[in-house]
Each structure stands twice: as structure tokens, then as C-alpha cells.
Design a protein around this motif. Sequence first.
Motif, PDB file in Angstrom:
ATOM      1  N   ALA A 126       0.853  -1.198   0.000  1.00 30.30           N
ATOM      2  CA  ALA A 126       0.000   0.000   0.000  1.00 30.30           C
ATOM      3  C   ALA A 126       0.885   1.242   0.000  1.00 30.30           C
ATOM      4  N   ALA A 127       0.263   2.371  -0.288  1.00 32.55           N
ATOM      5  CA  ALA A 127       0.972   3.657  -0.259  1.00 32.55           C
ATOM      6  C   ALA A 127       0.060   4.696   0.362  1.00 32.55           C
ATOM      7  N   THR A 128       0.666   5.729   0.930  1.00 33.59           N
ATOM      8  CA  THR A 128      -0.111   6.801   1.554  1.00 33.59           C
ATOM      9  C   THR A 128       0.617   8.125   1.390  1.00 33.59           C
ATOM     10  N   VAL A 129      -0.015   9.188   1.869  1.00 32.99           N
ATOM     11  CA  VAL A 129       0.569  10.531   1.780  1.00 32.99           C
ATOM     12  C   VAL A 129       0.554  11.182   3.160  1.00 32.99           C
ATOM     13  N   VAL A 130       1.660  11.833   3.521  1.00 32.10           N
ATOM     14  CA  VAL A 130       1.690  12.666   4.725  1.00 32.10           C
ATOM     15  C   VAL A 130       1.906  14.107   4.275  1.00 32.10           C
ATOM     16  N   ALA A 131       1.052  15.007   4.739  1.00 32.59           N
ATOM     17  CA  ALA A 131       1.091  16.388   4.248  1.00 32.59           C
ATOM     18  C   ALA A 131       1.109  17.376   5.397  1.00 32.59           C
ATOM     19  N   SER A 132       1.917  18.403   5.242  1.00 29.71           N
ATOM     20  CA  SER A 132       1.988  19.457   6.252  1.00 29.71           C
ATOM     21  C   SER A 132       2.548  20.716   5.620  1.00 29.71           C
ATOM     22  N   SER A 133       2.192  21.855   6.199  1.00 29.86           N
ATOM     23  CA  SER A 133       2.791  23.116   5.752  1.00 29.86           C
ATOM     24  C   SER A 133       4.237  23.227   6.244  1.00 29.86           C
ATOM     25  N   ASN A 155       3.728  15.642   0.938  1.00 28.65           N
ATOM     26  CA  ASN A 155       2.962  16.577   0.106  1.00 28.65           C
ATOM     27  C   ASN A 155       2.816  17.885   0.888  1.00 28.65           C
ATOM     28  N   PRO A 156       2.949  19.047   0.218  1.00 31.71           N
ATOM     29  CA  PRO A 156       2.843  20.328   0.927  1.00 31.71           C
ATOM     30  C   PRO A 156       1.425  20.892   1.014  1.00 31.71           C
ATOM     31  N   ASP A 157       0.414  20.097   0.603  1.00 31.18           N
ATOM     32  CA  ASP A 157      -0.976  20.581   0.553  1.00 31.18           C
ATOM     33  C   ASP A 157      -1.852  19.782   1.535  1.00 31.18           C
ATOM     34  N   PRO A 158      -1.755  20.079   2.845  1.00 29.41           N
ATOM     35  CA  PRO A 158      -2.520  19.296   3.821  1.00 29.41           C
ATOM     36  C   PRO A 158      -4.025  19.380   3.627  1.00 29.41           C
ATOM     37  N   VAL A 159      -4.525  20.547   3.201  1.00 28.25           N
ATOM     38  CA  VAL A 159      -5.978  20.704   2.997  1.00 28.25           C
ATOM     39  C   VAL A 159      -6.466  19.755   1.908  1.00 28.25           C
ATOM     40  N   GLY A 160      -5.754  19.713   0.786  1.00 28.70           N
ATOM     41  CA  GLY A 160      -6.138  18.845  -0.314  1.00 28.70           C
ATOM     42  C   GLY A 160      -6.047  17.370   0.046  1.00 28.70           C
ATOM     43  N   VAL A 161      -4.965  16.995   0.721  1.00 28.26           N
ATOM     44  CA  VAL A 161      -4.781  15.590   1.122  1.00 28.26           C
ATOM     45  C   VAL A 161      -5.895  15.164   2.074  1.00 28.26           C
ATOM     46  N   GLU A 211      -4.194  19.562  -8.344  1.00 29.18           N
ATOM     47  CA  GLU A 211      -3.338  18.402  -8.637  1.00 29.18           C
ATOM     48  C   GLU A 211      -3.286  17.395  -7.487  1.00 29.18           C
ATOM     49  N   THR A 212      -3.523  17.860  -6.264  1.00 31.89           N
ATOM     50  CA  THR A 212      -3.515  16.942  -5.116  1.00 31.89           C
ATOM     51  C   THR A 212      -4.591  15.871  -5.277  1.00 31.89           C
ATOM     52  N   PHE A 213      -5.723  16.234  -5.858  1.00 34.27           N
ATOM     53  CA  PHE A 213      -6.839  15.295  -5.982  1.00 34.27           C
ATOM     54  C   PHE A 213      -6.601  14.227  -7.049  1.00 34.27           C
ATOM     55  N   TYR A 214      -5.560  14.420  -7.870  1.00 33.70           N
ATOM     56  CA  TYR A 214      -5.196  13.380  -8.833  1.00 33.70           C
ATOM     57  C   TYR A 214      -4.151  12.428  -8.243  1.00 33.70           C
ATOM     58  N   GLY A 215      -3.800  12.643  -6.987  1.00 34.10           N
ATOM     59  CA  GLY A 215      -2.803  11.810  -6.319  1.00 34.10           C
ATOM     60  C   GLY A 215      -3.417  10.704  -5.478  1.00 34.10           C
ATOM     61  N   LEU A 216      -2.597  10.109  -4.644  1.00 36.83           N
ATOM     62  CA  LEU A 216      -3.005   8.959  -3.834  1.00 36.83           C
ATOM     63  C   LEU A 216      -4.153   9.270  -2.889  1.00 36.83           C
ATOM     64  N   SER A 217      -4.118  10.451  -2.270  1.00 40.89           N
ATOM     65  CA  SER A 217      -5.141  10.769  -1.264  1.00 40.89           C
ATOM     66  C   SER A 217      -6.459  11.220  -1.896  1.00 40.89           C
ATOM     67  N   GLY A 218      -6.433  11.472  -3.206  1.00 41.79           N
ATOM     68  CA  GLY A 218      -7.647  11.866  -3.911  1.00 41.79           C
ATOM     69  C   GLY A 218      -8.145  10.723  -4.772  1.00 41.79           C
TER      70      GLY A 218
END
Length: 311
Positions: A126-133, A155-161, A211-218
Amino acid sequence: MIAVQEITIAILGAGAWGASLANLAIANGYTVRLWSRRGSETLKAVLQDAQIVVSAISMKGVRDVVSQVQSFPLSPETIFVTATKGLDPQTTRTPSQIWQTAFPSHAVVVLSGPNLSQEIQQSLPAATVVASSIATAAEQAQLVFSSPRFRVYTNPDPVGVELGGTLKNVIAIAAGVCDGLQLGTNAKAALVTRGLTEIIRIGNFWGAKTETFYGLSGLGDLLATCNSPLSRNYQVGYQMAGGKTLTEILANLPGTAEGVNTCEVLVQLAKQQNITMPITEQVYRLLQGEVTPRQALDELMLRDIKPEYNY
């Protein structure tokens, strides 16, 4: 970065997801303390000297637990990692916004992705994303949970993730209905694709990057949740299509289907801000008992014809 053996991690929430995250961190050599409301360990004891606090509790418990955590002394360096998917019905805030408001000087990291806990417990890849400013905080969380079977991206976009993982639960209910009614592959593909459009539309309103929504968390999480019987939200839709009532389904569901609450919050927000969300609206009407699964489908198919995108 602090050495692994010097880091203590407090994981709040001992359900399937919290236990999965605990096992990943333990396998990497971290000291892990697990807390649950029904456990024998006190919250104070679990939090003591913890450098990282991971929240894996259900949405309905977030505000209460945050206020409890505020009453205990924590190092200003403590990092909060939130792995909850949902929206607060009273404030429409995301879990990370609740944590950040309570702890404005602390780093908050969002962890989200196509992560069905049952598969992770079986050590399936599995894969995941960790995001923070704060990039260093995301990198620290990446180190804690990465393994040969669990790939962690930053990922630098915590809101999107966070929103990707939250909003897809509503579309997963619709996907369950689609499969429950045996509508076929074409219908399911159209539903999931248009569902992603809705997720992006409301995500952009909240300030998330497209673009965040085309990634793993989206898209990744959307595909996993809309196609797996292991998903509780998918099960809600699937069983409603089979004639069961929402009350009946929720009473027998292991764990929480966050999409039910999220859908209600989204409909309120969409009305206030005049955001078009036809799939979410029909899921809401279905959950409220205003339409049958078949009527909800007909409403979507009979909408006015329009361009695919508004350029």
C-alpha cells in the motif's frame, strides 16, 4: 531528525486503523503507546513525553479528545499526525483544522491515502501521503510509517490531502448503490469520474490544489473505496440498494461510515456557498429516505445536458 530510539509515539484510537499504524511504527523500532477510551492506560500516561501524537479516532470524538489533550503538558516540539477522515458537523472543520486551532504553535501532519486497514494488517502492499505546511514534520512522519510494504509520500498541501480522503466517502456510498443495483461498469466509471469533479470543486473552494486530488489521497483513495466491499461507506450504499434501511445497516456495521455525516455537512456547505454537487445531493436525499436508490439514479441521469468542463 531525532534518533528512532529516542522517539515515543502516542496513538489515540485503538481501532483497526490505529492498530495498523501502531504496528508500522513498532516494526520501525519506535516506542509506541496506544490509547483508547476502553483501555486501561490513561490519556495522560500515554501522552507523557510523546514526541509524536497520532490521532486515529472517529470524527465524532475528535473535538472531545482534542480538548482533553489540551489539559496535559506537551513539549512545544510535539508533532500531531491526524489520520481521521471526516468533517465536524458543528463547525464544518476538518480534523487537522481542529487540532491546529487548539495547538497553533505545533506542527500538524495529515496522513491519508488508499489505506483499507484490513489489507494493511495483512501486510499487503500500500501507499499513503503525509502532508503538512511544515516540510520537516511531514518528513518525520514519513520516516515513522515507511516500510517495504507501506510506501509513504510527502505533500505540501494538507488541505487537499485531507479533503480527498474525506470527500471520497460520499462518492463511495454512491458507488455501493451503483454496484448494488448492478448498473454495470460504464455507469460506475461515469459516477466515479464525475464524483472526482465534485471533490475538486469543493476542494478548490477550501483552498486545496487541484493536482492533489489526482494523487493517492484523492483519486487513489477514491478508487480503493469505491471498488472494495471492505469499505464501510461502500457497504452503506450497496446494502441500501439491496433494500436495507440506513438504521439497520449502521447498527450492524463494524466501525464508522464517515461518509454519512460528511454528506450532511457538505450539503449544508454547498447550499450556503452555492456550489453544485449533484451526486452528493442525491446521496444525501437517499440517506434521508427522501428517494429510493433507483430514483436517485434517475435524478442524476435526467439532469440538464451540459459541457463536461466549464472553461
